[in-house]
Design a protein around this motif. Structure first.
Motif, PDB file in Angstrom:
ATOM      1  N   GLY A 177      -7.782   0.636   5.735  1.00 55.32           N
ATOM      2  CA  GLY A 177      -9.051   0.663   5.018  1.00 55.32           C
ATOM      3  C   GLY A 177      -9.058   1.425   3.709  1.00 55.32           C
ATOM      4  O   GLY A 177     -10.117   1.597   3.112  1.00 55.32           O
ATOM      5  N   VAL A 212     -12.116  -3.671  -6.601  1.00 58.06           N
ATOM      6  CA  VAL A 212     -11.598  -2.755  -5.590  1.00 58.06           C
ATOM      7  C   VAL A 212     -10.994  -3.577  -4.450  1.00 58.06           C
ATOM      8  O   VAL A 212     -11.647  -4.468  -3.899  1.00 58.06           O
ATOM      9  CB  VAL A 212     -12.712  -1.827  -5.047  1.00 58.06           C
ATOM     10  CG1 VAL A 212     -12.205  -0.978  -3.894  1.00 58.06           C
ATOM     11  CG2 VAL A 212     -13.250  -0.944  -6.167  1.00 58.06           C
ATOM     12  N   CYS A 271       0.852  -1.188   0.000  1.00 55.37           N
ATOM     13  CA  CYS A 271       0.000   0.000   0.000  1.00 55.37           C
ATOM     14  C   CYS A 271       0.891   1.241   0.000  1.00 55.37           C
ATOM     15  O   CYS A 271       1.837   1.325   0.792  1.00 55.37           O
ATOM     16  CB  CYS A 271      -0.905  -0.003   1.236  1.00 55.37           C
ATOM     17  SG  CYS A 271      -1.979   1.450   1.348  1.00 55.37           S
ATOM     18  N   GLN A 273      -9.282  -3.434  -0.632  1.00 54.61           N
ATOM     19  CA  GLN A 273      -9.213  -2.595   0.562  1.00 54.61           C
ATOM     20  C   GLN A 273      -8.029  -3.014   1.409  1.00 54.61           C
ATOM     21  O   GLN A 273      -7.884  -4.180   1.767  1.00 54.61           O
ATOM     22  CB  GLN A 273     -10.496  -2.707   1.374  1.00 54.61           C
ATOM     23  CG  GLN A 273     -10.514  -1.792   2.577  1.00 54.61           C
ATOM     24  CD  GLN A 273     -11.854  -1.805   3.289  1.00 54.61           C
ATOM     25  OE1 GLN A 273     -12.763  -2.541   2.933  1.00 54.61           O
ATOM     26  NE2 GLN A 273     -11.983  -0.967   4.288  1.00 54.61           N
ATOM     27  N   CYS A 274      -7.176  -2.072   1.721  1.00 58.90           N
ATOM     28  CA  CYS A 274      -6.003  -2.324   2.550  1.00 58.90           C
ATOM     29  C   CYS A 274      -6.441  -2.739   3.955  1.00 58.90           C
ATOM     30  O   CYS A 274      -7.301  -2.099   4.558  1.00 58.90           O
ATOM     31  CB  CYS A 274      -5.128  -1.073   2.603  1.00 58.90           C
ATOM     32  SG  CYS A 274      -3.654  -1.269   3.624  1.00 58.90           S
ATOM     33  N   CYS A 275      -5.826  -3.802   4.461  1.00 61.73           N
ATOM     34  CA  CYS A 275      -6.146  -4.306   5.809  1.00 61.73           C
ATOM     35  C   CYS A 275      -5.735  -3.330   6.902  1.00 61.73           C
ATOM     36  O   CYS A 275      -6.348  -3.302   7.964  1.00 61.73           O
ATOM     37  CB  CYS A 275      -5.435  -5.639   6.053  1.00 61.73           C
ATOM     38  SG  CYS A 275      -5.946  -6.955   4.972  1.00 61.73           S
ATOM     39  N   ARG A 293      -9.047   2.112  -0.119  1.00 63.74           N
ATOM     40  CA  ARG A 293      -9.548   1.258  -1.200  1.00 63.74           C
ATOM     41  C   ARG A 293      -8.992   1.741  -2.544  1.00 63.74           C
ATOM     42  O   ARG A 293      -9.071   2.926  -2.861  1.00 63.74           O
ATOM     43  CB  ARG A 293     -11.072   1.257  -1.209  1.00 63.74           C
ATOM     44  CG  ARG A 293     -11.624   0.666   0.094  1.00 63.74           C
ATOM     45  CD  ARG A 293     -13.128   0.619   0.138  1.00 63.74           C
ATOM     46  NE  ARG A 293     -13.702   1.919  -0.170  1.00 63.74           N
ATOM     47  CZ  ARG A 293     -14.867   2.079  -0.805  1.00 63.74           C
ATOM     48  NH1 ARG A 293     -15.579   1.057  -1.190  1.00 63.74           N
ATOM     49  NH2 ARG A 293     -15.316   3.293  -1.039  1.00 63.74           N
ATOM     50  N   GLY A 330      -6.060  -8.130   1.426  1.00 63.15           N
ATOM     51  CA  GLY A 330      -7.149  -7.173   1.623  1.00 63.15           C
ATOM     52  C   GLY A 330      -8.489  -7.705   1.176  1.00 63.15           C
ATOM     53  O   GLY A 330      -8.590  -8.706   0.472  1.00 63.15           O
ATOM     54  N   ARG A 331      -9.544  -7.006   1.584  1.00 61.09           N
ATOM     55  CA  ARG A 331     -10.905  -7.396   1.204  1.00 61.09           C
ATOM     56  C   ARG A 331     -11.157  -6.934  -0.231  1.00 61.09           C
ATOM     57  O   ARG A 331     -10.971  -5.768  -0.568  1.00 61.09           O
ATOM     58  CB  ARG A 331     -11.921  -6.762   2.149  1.00 61.09           C
ATOM     59  CG  ARG A 331     -13.335  -7.291   1.932  1.00 61.09           C
ATOM     60  CD  ARG A 331     -14.255  -6.869   3.062  1.00 61.09           C
ATOM     61  NE  ARG A 331     -14.358  -5.425   3.158  1.00 61.09           N
ATOM     62  CZ  ARG A 331     -15.345  -4.710   2.605  1.00 61.09           C
ATOM     63  NH1 ARG A 331     -16.301  -5.292   1.944  1.00 61.09           N
ATOM     64  NH2 ARG A 331     -15.364  -3.396   2.750  1.00 61.09           N
TER      65      ARG A 331
END
Length: 108
Positions: free
Chosen positions: A67, A60, A44, A62-64, A69, A54-55
């Motif tokens: 957050g 897209v 990131c 999302q960084c753990c 995106r 990440g999610r």
């Protein structure tokens, strides 16, 4: 000058999956979203957290850590162009998959 890194067949993610790649000293995450492959740096740009875990929601990630995106296609932080993770074109030639990088990005 560009460099085409051939992704080993066992590292090509199936639909909805992701894989981690080490190319020299560069860590990349490769995602398969709706049969489209996206390659980004695994770090990131905010504070260097891994994006691989990440999610994922559509294209897209999302960084753990905090957050943030990022759009996998452009690498841009959502709703901004001020913060961006490096993204790389991915091409297919038959069954072979290649990540296209500038020659200087190989970090061999």
């Amino acid at each position: 000058m560009t460099f085409h890194f051939e992704v080993p067949q066992e590292k090509v993610p199936t639909l909805g999956e992701r894989s981690f790649l080490q190319i020299g000293d560069k860590a990349l995450a490769l995602f398969n979203v709706a049969h489209q492959l996206y390659a980004i740096d695994d770090s990131c740009p905010h504070q260097g957290a891994s994006l691989f875990g990440g999610r994922l929601a559509g294209k897209v990630i999302q960084c753990c850590a905090h957050g943030l995106r990022f759009d996998l296609a452009s690498g841009c932080l959502l709703n901004s162009t001020q913060l961006k993770v490096a993204s790389y074109p991915v091409t297919r030639v038959g069954e072979q998959v290649f990540i296209v990088m500038d020659a200087g990005e190989r970090h061999e």
